[in-house]
Design a protein around this motif. Structure first.
Motif, PDB file in Angstrom:
ATOM      1  N   PHE A  33       0.837  -1.204   0.000  1.00 55.59           N
ATOM      2  CA  PHE A  33       0.000   0.000   0.000  1.00 55.59           C
ATOM      3  C   PHE A  33       0.875   1.259   0.000  1.00 55.59           C
ATOM      4  N   LEU A  34       1.976   1.214   0.752  1.00 53.38           N
ATOM      5  CA  LEU A  34       2.880   2.362   0.782  1.00 53.38           C
ATOM      6  C   LEU A  34       3.513   2.595  -0.585  1.00 53.38           C
ATOM      7  N   LEU A  35       3.878   1.516  -1.276  1.00 54.94           N
ATOM      8  CA  LEU A  35       4.445   1.644  -2.619  1.00 54.94           C
ATOM      9  C   LEU A  35       3.422   2.261  -3.575  1.00 54.94           C
ATOM     10  N   TRP A  36       2.173   1.822  -3.478  1.00 52.74           N
ATOM     11  CA  TRP A  36       1.091   2.398  -4.287  1.00 52.74           C
ATOM     12  C   TRP A  36       0.985   3.904  -4.042  1.00 52.74           C
ATOM     13  N   ALA A  37       1.041   4.288  -2.760  1.00 58.99           N
ATOM     14  CA  ALA A  37       0.934   5.708  -2.420  1.00 58.99           C
ATOM     15  C   ALA A  37       2.102   6.498  -2.989  1.00 58.99           C
ATOM     16  N   LEU A  38       3.302   5.929  -2.944  1.00 56.92           N
ATOM     17  CA  LEU A  38       4.477   6.635  -3.474  1.00 56.92           C
ATOM     18  C   LEU A  38       4.397   6.782  -4.990  1.00 56.92           C
ATOM     19  N   VAL A  39       3.864   5.765  -5.669  1.00 56.28           N
ATOM     20  CA  VAL A  39       3.665   5.872  -7.116  1.00 56.28           C
ATOM     21  C   VAL A  39       2.709   7.015  -7.428  1.00 56.28           C
ATOM     22  N   ASP A  40       1.610   7.089  -6.685  1.00 58.38           N
ATOM     23  CA  ASP A  40       0.657   8.187  -6.877  1.00 58.38           C
ATOM     24  C   ASP A  40       1.314   9.542  -6.609  1.00 58.38           C
ATOM     25  N   LEU A  41       2.153   9.574  -5.586  1.00 60.37           N
ATOM     26  CA  LEU A  41       2.774  10.830  -5.185  1.00 60.37           C
ATOM     27  C   LEU A  41       3.794  11.309  -6.219  1.00 60.37           C
ATOM     28  N   VAL A  42       4.609  10.395  -6.740  1.00 62.02           N
ATOM     29  CA  VAL A  42       5.699  10.771  -7.640  1.00 62.02           C
ATOM     30  C   VAL A  42       5.218  10.926  -9.081  1.00 62.02           C
ATOM     31  N   TRP A  43       4.473   9.940  -9.587  1.00 66.18           N
ATOM     32  CA  TRP A  43       4.100   9.956 -10.992  1.00 66.18           C
ATOM     33  C   TRP A  43       2.818  10.747 -11.265  1.00 66.18           C
ATOM     34  N   LYS A  44       1.859  10.666 -10.329  1.00 63.20           N
ATOM     35  CA  LYS A  44       0.599  11.364 -10.554  1.00 63.20           C
ATOM     36  C   LYS A  44       0.511  12.690  -9.817  1.00 63.20           C
ATOM     37  N   ARG A  45       1.537  12.979  -9.003  1.00 62.39           N
ATOM     38  CA  ARG A  45       1.555  14.208  -8.207  1.00 62.39           C
ATOM     39  C   ARG A  45       0.329  14.319  -7.301  1.00 62.39           C
ATOM     40  N   SER A  46      -0.135  13.194  -6.820  1.00 67.25           N
ATOM     41  CA  SER A  46      -1.302  13.175  -5.931  1.00 67.25           C
ATOM     42  C   SER A  46      -0.893  12.704  -4.543  1.00 67.25           C
ATOM     43  N   PRO A  47      -1.013  13.559  -3.510  1.00 66.89           N
ATOM     44  CA  PRO A  47      -0.635  13.162  -2.150  1.00 66.89           C
ATOM     45  C   PRO A  47      -1.774  12.526  -1.362  1.00 66.89           C
ATOM     46  N   ILE A  48      -2.924  12.326  -1.997  1.00 58.44           N
ATOM     47  CA  ILE A  48      -4.124  11.952  -1.239  1.00 58.44           C
ATOM     48  C   ILE A  48      -3.949  10.611  -0.538  1.00 58.44           C
ATOM     49  N   LEU A  49      -3.533   9.567  -1.264  1.00 56.73           N
ATOM     50  CA  LEU A  49      -3.391   8.255  -0.649  1.00 56.73           C
ATOM     51  C   LEU A  49      -2.295   8.258   0.406  1.00 56.73           C
ATOM     52  N   THR A  50      -1.200   8.955   0.144  1.00 55.53           N
ATOM     53  CA  THR A  50      -0.120   9.038   1.134  1.00 55.53           C
ATOM     54  C   THR A  50      -0.620   9.618   2.448  1.00 55.53           C
ATOM     55  N   LEU A  51      -1.389  10.690   2.376  1.00 54.05           N
ATOM     56  CA  LEU A  51      -1.892  11.335   3.584  1.00 54.05           C
ATOM     57  C   LEU A  51      -2.957  10.478   4.269  1.00 54.05           C
TER      58      LEU A  51
END
Length: 272
Positions: A33-51
């Motif tokens: 799940f953390l890897l998924w969040a980092l992919v969203d954060l880096v490639w999609k510029r979306s911090p939502i899942l990380t937060l």
């Protein structure tokens, strides 16, 4: 409706191998799940899942409250992270694997419901609701049930040790996704997503009492079991009614303003 009583006098024990397996598998799942969040954060510029995942960590601090009210106990032999309610005859020994599971049950669940509300689709919202119910029953009824149990008289213990009255009580992240969607629509992704950190634990905690208080009360009372069934049913009605109202707010098309009445042309005064 079936209510089965489980003995409180002796806490069951799991083997060291099984405790190691629970720790390892749940840690791998949290890492995914953390890897998924980092992919969203880096490639999609979306911090939502990380937060959302950051907020899920805080869910673990209030989970033992519902364990005490709902008569859940973790088995001896789990790898214990900390002990809560040490003055109780049976303190809550909270295991590491439960902390890892909350990345999905708290953070990812809030994110999924946020996406469902953001889709503006009743169909997607219904899939999210049904998906959580199925996941909840499979996870607690068959996958992790050997690491803990529910004692005392529990309504709707059908087919497994998992009492089904917990299913509607575990929808706190539906409320979290609802409020997160409103925050992001109002303040944008950058500022609105920050609300996920308090929303994930707060809505989880609030919903437990919102939909669960009648059953928490009755399973801790010396009353006829039929009243526990009524209390469990009330939890279903509260959850369904609340989901419908949230859907009406965010999923129905916005009401269009009524057209202004056509203005009658002014009459010209014609001199006689």
């Amino acid at each position: 409706m079936i209510a089965t009583e489980r003995d409180i006098s002796q806490i069951p024990t799991i083997s060291a191998d099984r405790a190691d397996a629970f720790f390892t598998v749940s840690a791998i799942m949290a890492g995914a799940f953390l890897l998924w969040a980092l992919v969203d954060l880096v490639w999609k510029r979306s911090p939502i899942l990380t937060l959302c995942l950051v907020g899920s960590v805080l869910c673990n601090l209030n989970e033992p409250i519902w364990d005490a009210l709902g008569k859940l106990r973790f088995h001896e032999g789990n790898h214990i992270a900390w002990t809560q309610f040490p003055d109780f005859a049976q303190p809550v020994h909270y295991p590491y694997w439960a902390m890892f599971v909350y990345t999905g049950f708290g953070g990812v669940a809030c994110y999924v419901f946020y996406k469902a509300f953001a889709s503006r689709s009743w169909t997607v919202f219904a899939y999210a609701i049904v998906g959580q119910a199925v996941m909840n029953i499979i996870l607690e009824g068959f996958v992790i049930t050997s690491a803990y149990d529910y004692y005392g008289e529990q309504p709707w213990r059908i087919g497994t040790d998992f009492p089904l009255w917990w299913v509607p009580v575990n929808y706190g992240e539906m409320l979290g996704g609802f409020l997160l969607c409103i925050a992001i629509r109002k303040w944008g992704v950058v500022r609105g997503a920050l609300t996920a950190i308090p929303l994930v634990p707060c809505t989880f905690s609030a919903w437990q009492l919102w939909a669960g208080w009648p059953t928490y009360a009755t399973i801790n009372m010396d009353i006829n079991g039929a009243w526990r069934d009524v209390a469990a049913l009330s939890g279903v009605l509260i959850a369904v009614g609340s989901a419908y109202l949230m859907g009406k707010v965010l999923l129905d098309p916005p009401a269009t303003a009524a057209p202004a009445p056509a203005q009658q042309p002014e009459r010209e005064t014609v001199p006689a």
